[in-house]
Scaffold this active site. Sequence first.
Site, PDB file in Angstrom:
ATOM      1  N   GLY A  39       0.840  -1.198   0.000  1.00  0.00           N
ATOM      2  CA  GLY A  39       0.000   0.000   0.000  1.00  0.00           C
ATOM      3  C   GLY A  39       0.871   1.242   0.000  1.00  0.00           C
ATOM      4  CB  THR A  85       2.629   7.361  -1.329  1.00  0.00           C
ATOM      5  OG1 THR A  85       2.636   7.877   0.007  1.00  0.00           O
ATOM      6  CG2 THR A  85       2.210   8.458  -2.274  1.00  0.00           C
ATOM      7  CB  VAL A 145      10.378  10.596   4.352  1.00  0.00           C
ATOM      8  CG1 VAL A 145      11.145  11.905   4.264  1.00  0.00           C
ATOM      9  CG2 VAL A 145      10.902   9.761   5.505  1.00  0.00           C
ATOM     10  CB  ALA A 166       8.346  18.540  -0.528  1.00  0.00           C
ATOM     11  CE  LYS A 189       8.671  22.034  -3.445  1.00  0.00           C
ATOM     12  NZ  LYS A 189       9.122  20.631  -3.406  1.00  0.00           N
ATOM     13  N   PRO A 248      12.916  27.684  -8.663  1.00  0.00           N
ATOM     14  CG  PRO A 248      12.707  29.392 -10.267  1.00  0.00           C
ATOM     15  CD  PRO A 248      13.727  28.516  -9.579  1.00  0.00           C
TER      16      PRO A 248
END
Length: 528
Positions: free
Chosen positions: A13, A15, A48, A51, A79, A96
């Site tokens: 399972g 993510t 973890v 982001a 973000k 960016p």
Amino acid sequence: MGIQVHRIVILGGGTAGWMCAAAFSRLLRAPGYSVRLIESDDIGTVGVGEATLPHIKDFNDQLGINEAAFMRATQATFKLGIEFRGWGASGAYVHPFGAFGQDWAGIGFHHYWRRARKAGIPVGALEDYSIAIAAARAYRFDFPTEDANSLRSHYAYAYHFDAALYARFMRDFATGRGVRRTEGRVIDVRLAAESGDIASLVMQSGEVVEGDLFIDCSGFAGVLIDKALKTGWEDWSAWLPCDRAWAVPSMRSEAAQAHRLSSVGRLPLPEVGMTSGITPYTRSTAREAGWQWRIPLQHRTGNGYVFSSAFIDEGRVMESLLSDLDAPALADPKLLRFKTGRRRESWRRNCIAIGLASGFLEPLESTSLYLIQAAITQALKLLSAGPVDDRMRREFNRAIDLEYQRVRDFLILHYHANIRKGEPLWDYTRAMAVPDSLTHSIELFRRRGYVQSYTDGLFSPPSWIAVFNGQDLSPQGYDRMAEVAPLDLVVEKLADLRERIAQAVAAMPTHDATIDLYCRAAEQEMAL
């Protein structure tokens, strides 16, 4: 003749597994498919990654997911890029999610900017011409526009979110569309005698689960792709030597963070009324033997220290991480062990490895979920074409190998171009021989500021330019086609662009205000 796939079995399972299940259940249009996912609550996940890159929005949009609902459910924030502190001589720079300036007459903007700088004209830093960076430094966020004539079409955005909550969100999405979840452990993998394909998985309960195609999302263990099919591993730790990470969540304390940012590098003091705002960027701070991340969510801040155990003791890293938090920790630190590299084949026989089972590249540029997404997208494209044969497997492996290689080179660049002299890890990575593909990219930029643009692969020219420039890797020259325009016109355009960026950012709402209006989680969720 190929094999017709009807029964898809996902092992694991987390993510990766639930992203696969959600995508297959939503996007595999042909009739007759069944998707079953096997996972055990007794087996923990790494958890973890908080982001992401802008591509995750495309993935969610493909599935038809409501963005605001997803953000509330996962405690997400926006973000606009990644700030790197202590990697280059300037103190801090931002990678960016958007362009630097605007290309003119088919010539990259950075060539015009460099031409003006070489002429001794004070035109400011390259970062001054990125609307994404300007908004990030001002703690502001607004949604991009599709109007190509607007500066607000020159950036994209990603998310910070709770990875465990995102997996839960994907699980609910997938099971609501017919994916069958089986709780339990797999104790044996049976191979077909003639073909060597995986025939079935034997559960601890005694049940035998058969399938046509097996997706290995079992993490570093690689239960199917490696333990059963003996695929092998390509080790990249000589180039990316970090092999550990301490991770710890902390309370949100944006006021403390704002105070700290004001005294470091080029970052200005936040504007009045924004000292308690959530930063719309990830932060990566170079440390003695690795780097420290800071990821702001609505309900907490994710922190961690990625390091190489060959250069520092685990205990020292944990103490250093805890002493550098800007707010009290919410749990004991968790130690993660890993090795950088990839499987020699991501698709072998009737098994596709996705996520950590396929490979691992450290989270420096938030690429883990992207690599999951890329594998899912490629698998869907090929599975939708009909029966599976060797040509599909070869094409999948070619595409995924290229993705891993290009991400690998981009990550190595950060370490190789560092300026931190006198610290063993950084001295080693600065002096080490790097892959020929990266050497080629560096030399192209050194000579005349040229950056490769490729169709397949993750990072586009602005990303490479951000790191090259941010870590003080300056080219000897620039594209001479940038001299076609009169220099005074170039300077005028640069000044005009800086002013328009400042005006556009000033008109944006704060990051907090956008979250409040669009996706603020309920109070009971904030307490999680």
